[in-house]
Write a protein that holds these residues in place. Structure first.
Motif, PDB file in Angstrom:
ATOM      1  N   ILE A  74       0.832  -1.219   0.000  1.00 24.00           N
ATOM      2  CA  ILE A  74       0.000   0.000   0.000  1.00 24.00           C
ATOM      3  C   ILE A  74       0.864   1.265   0.000  1.00 24.00           C
ATOM      4  N   ARG A  78       0.852   3.994  -3.014  1.00 22.46           N
ATOM      5  CA  ARG A  78       0.613   5.422  -2.737  1.00 22.46           C
ATOM      6  C   ARG A  78       1.699   6.270  -3.399  1.00 22.46           C
ATOM      7  N   ASN A  81       0.979   6.676  -6.835  1.00 21.25           N
ATOM      8  CA  ASN A  81      -0.346   7.268  -7.050  1.00 21.25           C
ATOM      9  C   ASN A  81      -1.280   6.296  -7.790  1.00 21.25           C
ATOM     10  N   HIS A  83      -4.189   3.067  -7.425  1.00 23.38           N
ATOM     11  CA  HIS A  83      -5.227   2.599  -6.503  1.00 23.38           C
ATOM     12  C   HIS A  83      -5.725   1.184  -6.815  1.00 23.38           C
ATOM     13  N   SER A 106      -7.202  -3.458   1.291  1.00 21.60           N
ATOM     14  CA  SER A 106      -8.293  -2.488   1.219  1.00 21.60           C
ATOM     15  C   SER A 106      -8.477  -1.830   2.593  1.00 21.60           C
ATOM     16  N   SER A 109      -5.343   0.325   3.806  1.00 17.97           N
ATOM     17  CA  SER A 109      -5.170   1.549   2.989  1.00 17.97           C
ATOM     18  C   SER A 109      -6.390   2.458   3.110  1.00 17.97           C
ATOM     19  N   ARG A 110      -7.377   2.043   3.911  1.00 15.30           N
ATOM     20  CA  ARG A 110      -8.646   2.775   4.065  1.00 15.30           C
ATOM     21  C   ARG A 110      -9.319   2.984   2.716  1.00 15.30           C
ATOM     22  N   GLY A 111      -9.340   1.913   1.931  1.00 20.26           N
ATOM     23  CA  GLY A 111     -10.047   1.947   0.644  1.00 20.26           C
ATOM     24  C   GLY A 111      -9.254   2.591  -0.484  1.00 20.26           C
ATOM     25  N   ASP A 112      -7.984   2.835  -0.234  1.00 15.91           N
ATOM     26  CA  ASP A 112      -7.174   3.516  -1.250  1.00 15.91           C
ATOM     27  C   ASP A 112      -6.566   2.539  -2.259  1.00 15.91           C
ATOM     28  N   LEU A 113      -6.506   1.245  -1.877  1.00 11.20           N
ATOM     29  CA  LEU A 113      -5.960   0.234  -2.793  1.00 11.20           C
ATOM     30  C   LEU A 113      -6.910  -0.955  -2.847  1.00 11.20           C
ATOM     31  N   GLU A 114      -7.560  -1.123  -3.980  1.00 10.64           N
ATOM     32  CA  GLU A 114      -8.466  -2.256  -4.179  1.00 10.64           C
ATOM     33  C   GLU A 114      -7.807  -3.254  -5.133  1.00 10.64           C
TER      34      GLU A 114
END
Ligand code: PNS
Length: 162
Positions: A74, A78, A81, A83, A106, A109-114
């Motif tokens: 993650i 980030r 950039n 996701h 998920s 990363s608080r939903g930042d990487l699916e």
């Protein structure tokens, strides 16, 4: 531009991985194949060797980039950039681990990487890097399992000419 990261150990890259990379390269604008640099796993090939092999076997795919990373996926995503992570599903037996991988990334990363799953061609359903390493270590025929360039590197690692 849609970018996706395909992370893995790739020790070494197999035709199954090439299949996933090819499929992903048709869906996303840009694919980053990211080799995990994790010496504690005692890989057969160094991270540099794995990167070189991946570059060689994906040279025909212009939207594919090869890189390596250490630490958490993650954090690397980030930094790039990006996701979306891609993982291949060969068979139902992969599902447990991959579900855990996707849900963990998920969540942390608080939903930042699916994670997006791509199924592999049936011809590669049984194929893994560890199987290929074992066959190569006995100088068995791996020509249907890995590109010729990779087969040569494997045989050399195990002390065979070709
Ligand atoms: O090819 P592999 O060995 O199945 O790939 C596993 C990989 C590299 C994708 C996974 O181990 C990974 O992302 N490791 C980095 C550390 C991390 O982010 N761990 C938390 C998520 S499970």
């Amino acid at each position: 531009m849609s970018t996706a990261i395909y992370p893995g150990s790739f020790d070494p890259v197999t035709y199954g991985h090439v299949d996933v990379i090819t499929r992903a390269s048709r869906i996303f604008d840009h694919i980053i194949v990211a080799v995990l640099n994790n010496p504690s796993k005692s890989p057969l090939f160094t991270v540099e060797e794995r990167v070189t092999m991946l570059r060689e076997v994906t040279a025909h795919l212009p939207n594919v980039e090869i890189d390596s990373f250490s630490g958490l996926l993650i954090d690397y995503a980030r930094e790039k950039n990006c996701h979306i992570a891609i993982r291949g599903l060969r068979a139902i037996t992969d599902f447990d681990y991959e579900l855990h991988f996707a849900q963990t990334n998920s969540t942390i990363s608080r939903g930042d990487l699916e994670t997006v799953f791509l199924t592999t061609d049936l011809a590669y359903a049984f194929l893994s890097s560890s199987t290929v390493r074992e066959i190569a270590s006995f100088h068995g025929d791996i020509s249907m399992l890995v590109p010729k360039y990779v087969a040569k590197k494997l045989y050399r690692k195990y002390g065979y000419e070709d």
